[in-house]
Scaffold this active site. Sequence first.
Site, PDB file in Angstrom:
ATOM      1  N   HIS A   1      -1.337 -21.116   0.928  1.00  9.43           N
ATOM      2  CA  HIS A   1      -0.174 -20.236   1.127  1.00  9.43           C
ATOM      3  C   HIS A   1       0.535 -19.927  -0.190  1.00  9.43           C
ATOM      4  CE1 HIS A   1      -0.879 -20.989   5.318  1.00  9.43           C
ATOM      5  NE2 HIS A   1       0.111 -20.169   5.658  1.00  9.43           N
TER       6      HIS A   1
ATOM      7  N   TYR B   1       0.829  -1.210   0.000  1.00 11.79           N
ATOM      8  CA  TYR B   1       0.000   0.000   0.000  1.00 11.79           C
ATOM      9  C   TYR B   1       0.858   1.253   0.000  1.00 11.79           C
ATOM     10  CZ  TYR B   1       0.981   1.098   4.924  1.00 11.79           C
ATOM     11  OH  TYR B   1       1.597   1.457   6.101  1.00 11.79           O
TER      12      TYR B   1
ATOM     13  N   GLU C   1      12.955   3.047  13.524  1.00 12.77           N
ATOM     14  CA  GLU C   1      12.037   4.108  13.090  1.00 12.77           C
ATOM     15  C   GLU C   1      10.875   4.117  14.078  1.00 12.77           C
ATOM     16  OE1 GLU C   1      10.157   3.225   9.284  1.00 12.77           O
ATOM     17  OE2 GLU C   1      10.403   1.091   9.597  1.00 12.77           O
TER      18      GLU C   1
ATOM     19  N   ARG D   1       8.140   3.948  -4.917  1.00 13.87           N
ATOM     20  CA  ARG D   1       8.176   2.979  -3.810  1.00 13.87           C
ATOM     21  C   ARG D   1       7.105   1.905  -3.994  1.00 13.87           C
ATOM     22  NH1 ARG D   1       7.696   5.454   2.034  1.00 13.87           N
ATOM     23  NH2 ARG D   1       5.521   5.607   1.421  1.00 13.87           N
TER      24      ARG D   1
ATOM     25  N   LYS E   1       6.457  -1.789   1.725  1.00 14.82           N
ATOM     26  CA  LYS E   1       5.294  -1.213   2.424  1.00 14.82           C
ATOM     27  C   LYS E   1       4.154  -2.218   2.334  1.00 14.82           C
ATOM     28  CE  LYS E   1       3.336   3.380   3.277  1.00 14.82           C
ATOM     29  NZ  LYS E   1       3.502   3.295   4.720  1.00 14.82           N
TER      30      LYS E   1
ATOM     31  N   ARG F   1      -8.027 -20.178  -0.774  1.00 12.11           N
ATOM     32  CA  ARG F   1      -6.967 -19.982   0.222  1.00 12.11           C
ATOM     33  C   ARG F   1      -5.916 -21.089   0.166  1.00 12.11           C
ATOM     34  NH1 ARG F   1      -5.085 -21.263   5.119  1.00 12.11           N
ATOM     35  NH2 ARG F   1      -4.086 -19.580   6.285  1.00 12.11           N
TER      36      ARG F   1
ATOM     37  N   LEU G   1      11.305   1.450   6.669  1.00 16.62           N
ATOM     38  CA  LEU G   1      10.632   1.961   5.480  1.00 16.62           C
ATOM     39  C   LEU G   1      11.380   3.209   5.011  1.00 16.62           C
ATOM     40  CD1 LEU G   1       8.094   1.473   3.697  1.00 16.62           C
ATOM     41  CD2 LEU G   1       7.195   3.512   4.804  1.00 16.62           C
TER      42      LEU G   1
HETATM   43  N1  PDD Z   1       3.155   5.484   7.193  1.00 22.18           N
HETATM   44  N2  PDD Z   1       7.850   4.273   8.585  1.00 22.18           N
HETATM   45  C1  PDD Z   1       6.712   3.569   8.652  1.00 22.18           C
HETATM   46  C2  PDD Z   1       6.712   2.270   9.363  1.00 22.18           C
HETATM   47  C3  PDD Z   1       5.542   4.083   8.050  1.00 22.18           C
HETATM   48  O1  PDD Z   1       4.409   3.366   8.094  1.00 22.18           O
HETATM   49  C4  PDD Z   1       5.578   5.345   7.403  1.00 22.18           C
HETATM   50  C5  PDD Z   1       4.366   5.940   6.732  1.00 22.18           C
HETATM   51  C6  PDD Z   1       6.803   6.043   7.368  1.00 22.18           C
HETATM   52  C7  PDD Z   1       6.933   7.371   6.670  1.00 22.18           C
HETATM   53  O2  PDD Z   1       6.844   7.213   5.277  1.00 22.18           O
HETATM   54  P1  PDD Z   1       6.388   8.426   4.340  1.00 22.18           P
HETATM   55  O3  PDD Z   1       7.307   9.579   4.668  1.00 22.18           O
HETATM   56  O4  PDD Z   1       6.595   7.912   2.980  1.00 22.18           O
HETATM   57  O5  PDD Z   1       4.961   8.728   4.657  1.00 22.18           O
HETATM   58  C8  PDD Z   1       7.914   5.471   7.957  1.00 22.18           C
HETATM   59  C9  PDD Z   1       1.927   5.913   6.558  1.00 22.18           C
HETATM   60  C10 PDD Z   1       1.666   7.370   6.723  1.00 22.18           C
HETATM   61  C11 PDD Z   1       0.800   5.010   7.059  1.00 22.18           C
HETATM   62  O6  PDD Z   1       1.016   3.807   7.098  1.00 22.18           O
HETATM   63  O7  PDD Z   1      -0.294   5.501   7.355  1.00 22.18           O
END
Ligand code: PDD
Length: 292
Positions: free
Chosen positions: A105, A35, A181, A54, A149, A103, A205
């Site tokens: 895996h 996503y 993070e 990304r 992501k 379903r 991320l």
């Molecule tokens: N999240 N790290 C993680 C684990 C994240 O889920 C996000 C963003 C970021 C920052 O990424 P960016 O600068 O590209 O938004 C870092 C989004 C906002 C979410 O999952 O809602």
Amino acid sequence: MTIYDRILTEKEFVHQNDLQYPFEERGLQFGDGIYEVIRVYQGNYYLIDEHVDRLYRSADAVKINVPYTKDQMYHYLDQLLKVNEVKSDAKVYLQITRGSAPRDHTFPLDTSANLYAYVKDLPRATDWMRDGVSAISHPDVRWDWCYIKSLNLLPNVLAKQEAKEQGSFEAILHKDGEVTECSSSNAYLVRNGKVYTHPARKNILHGCVRIAVEAFCKKEGIEFVEEAFRIEDIEYADELFLTSSTAEVMPITKVDERTIGDGTPGKITRTLQKCYEEDAKISAEQSLFKHV
Ligand code: PDD
């Protein structure tokens, strides 16, 4: 808060009430999908190229076939704002799952991906950005490939919920003592005028706002050091902040029971917030149908 009702799918725009998936859907059953959350200011995308890049990187990493070419993706994302007549500050949520299949895996190679994207109003969190927020420290129990992501967010969800239950905005994640993070944002520590953050390796991320922040630091002559800091370094931090597409550049003024600096947002954080605002404004003016 308005959710605009025209939803983009892999085939066409549909009304939100008409969006339906079978119960054997790989995103639902396995979290088998990826996503993006993309910021929109006054009806214009911010950092759209970084998000689209990304998205395709994530898809490649998990062998999902994106149903659009990149050019089509730009086109339909622009359409999403147009058909909904979005003029406000908002966010777009876009997810692509491997698709619908019985379903198992293992996945059938010919499954076609399910895509949907919708827009929701999101006013800027200006009060929190002005005053700063608090955070908790929390162990990072996620897998090693957090640069993807992916929809598998259970550890992030639980960490952020813990933060909320303790009256905090975010959870700062640490593994073997190193801060990776936050649960839904990137983390930074400022010490002696330098900005420290975890290197863009596979275990975090690679935030789109992080890319922008690195450029802002360069422009302002602030040293941007890609070196992980340790959870105990927070005690000596002059400033702390986090970034994400929804939180922008957000000062952290307290972690657990510890006050950061003098308890107010620091000078470098303020400078980066100002850069962000200017950049978002310029980009909104320039981005009008750039890719169509
Ligand atoms: N999240 N790290 C993680 C684990 C994240 O889920 C996000 C963003 C970021 C920052 O990424 P960016 O600068 O590209 O938004 C870092 C989004 C906002 C979410 O999952 O809602």
